[in-house]
Scaffold this motif. Structure first.
Motif, short mmCIF file in Angstrom:
data_model
loop_
_atom_site.label_atom_id
_atom_site.label_comp_id
_atom_site.label_asym_id
_atom_site.label_seq_id
_atom_site.Cartn_x
_atom_site.Cartn_y
_atom_site.Cartn_z
N THR A 43 1.73 3.63 -10.94
CA THR A 43 2.63 4.50 -11.68
C THR A 43 3.07 5.65 -10.78
O THR A 43 2.36 6.02 -9.85
CB THR A 43 1.96 5.04 -12.96
N VAL A 44 4.24 6.17 -11.07
CA VAL A 44 4.75 7.34 -10.36
C VAL A 44 4.61 8.53 -11.30
O VAL A 44 5.13 8.50 -12.42
CB VAL A 44 6.22 7.15 -9.96
N PRO A 45 3.89 9.56 -10.89
CA PRO A 45 3.65 10.69 -11.80
C PRO A 45 4.89 11.53 -12.04
O PRO A 45 5.80 11.58 -11.21
CB PRO A 45 2.57 11.50 -11.07
N SER A 46 4.90 12.21 -13.17
CA SER A 46 5.97 13.15 -13.47
C SER A 46 5.81 14.39 -12.59
O SER A 46 4.78 14.57 -11.92
CB SER A 46 5.91 13.55 -14.94
N VAL A 47 6.81 15.25 -12.63
CA VAL A 47 6.74 16.49 -11.86
C VAL A 47 5.59 17.36 -12.37
O VAL A 47 4.88 17.98 -11.57
CB VAL A 47 8.09 17.26 -11.95
N ASN A 48 5.36 17.35 -13.67
CA ASN A 48 4.25 18.13 -14.23
C ASN A 48 2.91 17.62 -13.71
O ASN A 48 2.02 18.42 -13.38
CB ASN A 48 4.27 18.08 -15.75
N THR A 49 2.76 16.31 -13.64
CA THR A 49 1.51 15.74 -13.14
C THR A 49 1.36 16.02 -11.65
O THR A 49 0.26 16.31 -11.18
CB THR A 49 1.45 14.23 -13.42
N LEU A 50 2.45 15.94 -10.91
CA LEU A 50 2.40 16.26 -9.48
C LEU A 50 1.94 17.71 -9.29
O LEU A 50 1.13 18.00 -8.41
CB LEU A 50 3.76 16.05 -8.83
N GLU A 51 2.42 18.60 -10.15
CA GLU A 51 2.00 20.00 -10.08
C GLU A 51 0.50 20.12 -10.36
O GLU A 51 -0.21 20.87 -9.66
CB GLU A 51 2.77 20.84 -11.10
N LYS A 52 -0.01 19.37 -11.33
CA LYS A 52 -1.45 19.39 -11.63
C LYS A 52 -2.27 18.89 -10.43
O LYS A 52 -3.32 19.44 -10.11
CB LYS A 52 -1.76 18.54 -12.85
N LEU A 53 -1.76 17.85 -9.77
CA LEU A 53 -2.45 17.33 -8.57
C LEU A 53 -2.47 18.38 -7.46
O LEU A 53 -3.49 18.58 -6.79
CB LEU A 53 -1.78 16.04 -8.08
N CYS A 54 -1.34 19.06 -7.28
CA CYS A 54 -1.26 20.11 -6.25
C CYS A 54 -2.24 21.24 -6.53
O CYS A 54 -2.94 21.71 -5.63
CB CYS A 54 0.16 20.67 -6.17
#
Length: 139
Positions: A43-54
């Motif tokens: 899956t490709v994460p949403s921008v919100n999920t990418l922010e959580k990963l960062c």
């Protein structure tokens, strides 16, 4: 599009910090199942999920997406000429749809001619001189 870079980065961080998927997902505030699907490129994460990963890994988006610098990130936005194609090994030489354009950055076959970006690496593509493209040798 960038799921391969993100997956490689996430797996590298987990390996270097000796983190399990469960521990890493808790750091990032997402479910372990969703974290695992990101790590496996499912899956490709949403921008919100990418922010959580960062935030969870204390990394910038460029670091997580595999860009060494802002210049490298911007290079994907500069169109590269599509100059080569491959023929499908089982196709008849006279078949017109047997030619597959090849991405100039990652060398993967491009799904559809004249699409704006490579589906594998995200490179912007320029099709102006594709009529002069040369055939790549078979692997």
């Amino acid at each position: 599009m960038f799921s391969r870079n993100l997956s490689t980065s996430v797996l590298g961080i987990c390996g270097s910090r000796d983190l399990s998927y469960e521990t890493a997902s808790e750091l990032c505030g997402i479910s372990s199942r969703y974290f695992g699907s990101i790590a496996r490129e499912k899956t490709v994460p949403s921008v919100n999920t990418l922010e959580k990963l960062c935030i969870g890994f204390k990394k910038s988006p460029n670091d997580l997406l595999g860009y060494a610098s802002a210049d490298e990130e911007l290079s994907y936005r500069v169109a590269m000429q599509v100059e080569h194609y491959r023929r499908h090994p089982s196709a008849d030489a006279s078949a017109p749809c047997a030619a597959f354009p090849v991405c100039p950055r990652c060398q993967h076959s491009i799904e559809r001619a004249h699409q704006a970006f490579c589906g594998c690496c995200g490179q912007k593509l320029d099709w102006d001189f594709f009529r002069y493209a040369t055939r790549l040798p078979e692997k």
